[in-house]
Structures are given as structure tokens and as C-alpha cells.
Design a protein around this motif. Sequence first.
Motif, short mmCIF file in Angstrom:
data_model
loop_
_atom_site.label_atom_id
_atom_site.label_comp_id
_atom_site.label_asym_id
_atom_site.label_seq_id
_atom_site.Cartn_x
_atom_site.Cartn_y
_atom_site.Cartn_z
N THR A 163 0.94 -1.22 -0.09
CA THR A 163 -0.07 0.13 0.01
C THR A 163 0.86 1.18 -0.07
O THR A 163 0.65 2.17 -0.79
N ARG A 164 1.83 1.34 0.80
CA ARG A 164 2.68 2.52 0.94
C ARG A 164 3.65 2.70 -0.09
O ARG A 164 3.69 3.76 -0.69
N VAL A 165 4.03 1.46 -0.93
CA VAL A 165 4.74 1.73 -2.14
C VAL A 165 3.97 2.03 -3.26
O VAL A 165 4.32 3.06 -3.96
N ALA A 166 2.82 1.65 -3.29
CA ALA A 166 1.88 2.00 -4.43
C ALA A 166 1.46 3.32 -4.48
O ALA A 166 1.37 4.04 -5.33
N ALA A 167 1.14 3.71 -3.11
CA ALA A 167 0.69 5.31 -3.03
C ALA A 167 1.92 6.13 -3.50
O ALA A 167 1.47 7.30 -4.10
N MET A 168 3.35 5.76 -3.45
CA MET A 168 4.41 6.75 -3.90
C MET A 168 4.29 6.72 -5.17
O MET A 168 4.56 7.70 -6.01
N GLU A 169 4.17 5.41 -6.00
CA GLU A 169 4.36 5.47 -7.20
C GLU A 169 3.35 6.09 -8.10
O GLU A 169 3.26 6.33 -9.20
N LEU A 170 1.82 5.80 -7.45
CA LEU A 170 0.85 6.18 -8.20
C LEU A 170 0.31 7.57 -7.82
O LEU A 170 -0.48 8.06 -8.55
#
Length: 249
Positions: A163-170
Motif C-alpha cells: 500500500t505504501r509503495v503503490a501510494a508513492m508510485e501512483l
Amino acid sequence: MGKLDGRVALISGGARGQGAAMARVFTAEGARVVIGDVLDDQGRKVAAELGDAARYVHLDVRDADQWAAAVAAAREAFGRLDALVNNAGVVEIGTVDEMPADAFMRVVEVNQLGVFLGTQAAVPALREAGGGTVVNISSVDGLIGLKYLSAYCASKFAVVGMTRVAAMELGPDGIRVNAVCPGVIRTDMTKDLHEMQVKWLHRTLPLRRFGEADETASVALFLTSDDSSYVTGTEVVVDGGWIAGHLTP
């Protein structure tokens, strides 16, 4: 006006429990929903209950092709996709020294790989819609450990990390990604708890009761709606005070 007027949401594990509650809450707030599940009869029943605002698709979240078909079904039926809720999940109980590897991997494949594949399948449609939301259903067991749930805890910790990684990427694409971490919610997953466990939980939880599926659904609604327009990359805990600490029985 509803909080989700004009939006289209895909909800995995939407045939019962928290997922069905989300489908009902989302449509009540103006959304159109695609319910994905492997429980075909129950999923069709929920979709029929919601009428023209809902469709059902068979969805095994471990299968990338089925995810692609679910996203395509949303776009075909409703013209777009604005929101994804990765809700499908399973649990296996066993000690770390005795749990069979295949049981461990079943939990990982549904709870962890399923979230990854679902997000990956939805992102192109969310970008095409000009942005959107992903809500991943983790657990309090994605924040703390619990005996006999090594596979479940491992998978739910992973969901928080993804969740945290996807939030940064997207985020630059206008896609917000958050997690919900429920505690003990009254669903089919908790109905087989031993009577002594139930009594202990009712005595020790700060709110002294189990949560209801609607209480998780209302948080998913918040994270999908514009009420949370500046919220991304975080977890919302819905646990009746479980991780704050236990009351003395």
C-alpha cells in the motif's frame, strides 16, 4: 447527492461479509459496482439485490487473466473504473513449526499476490479515468503478530507495505492508495471462533464487542470518496481498540 455519484468500483471478495457490505454501502452512495468472487451463487444474489447498479464476475484473485476480465467487465458495463477494493482474503491456522507449506502459500497467494495482481490490473483503467482510489483490506494482524497466524500475519503485513509503495508510485497519476486494518469483525471468517475466545474478546476489547461489516465498509467508503482527498499511503485501523491494549478481564 451521494459521495460516490458517477463512480465505478470493483470489489474483490464481494459476495459476502465485508465485501458485500461495501457493495451495498457504495451503491447507496451512488456508485456502480462490479462484485468479484469465487462464490458464484452468493455473488449473483448480491448483484441481483443491488439491481442495475451492480454486476457479478467470477474472480479468483490469484489469476491475472481473471483480474483482466473483471476490469474489462467494469468498463464494458459502466464505461470506466474509478475505484478498486482489494477485499478477498483467507486464513489458515497453525504453528510455524507445523503449518504445511502449501497452506502457507494459499494464504499468501490470495491475500498478498491477489492484492498485487488486482492493483496491477486496475491501474491502466484508473489512469484512463483521470485518477482514482485503491483500498486494500489488511488487518490488525498486518500491524501486530498473533499466535498461530504466521501466514495470515505475513500476508497482511505485506499488504501494508505494498500500500505504501503503490501510494508513492501512483500518487503522481492522481491515484490514492490506502489500507484498512480491521480487528475482529462479525463475518463468516470469525463465526467459528471458540466460545471461550469470544467471551475473552468481549471482556478485553476496549469497546467490548466485535465490529460489524458495515463499520469496515464505512471506512472503505471514506477512503474511496473525496472526503479523504488528501489521504494516501496510510492505514486506518478499525479494531475496537484491539491494538491500543486489552482491558483486564
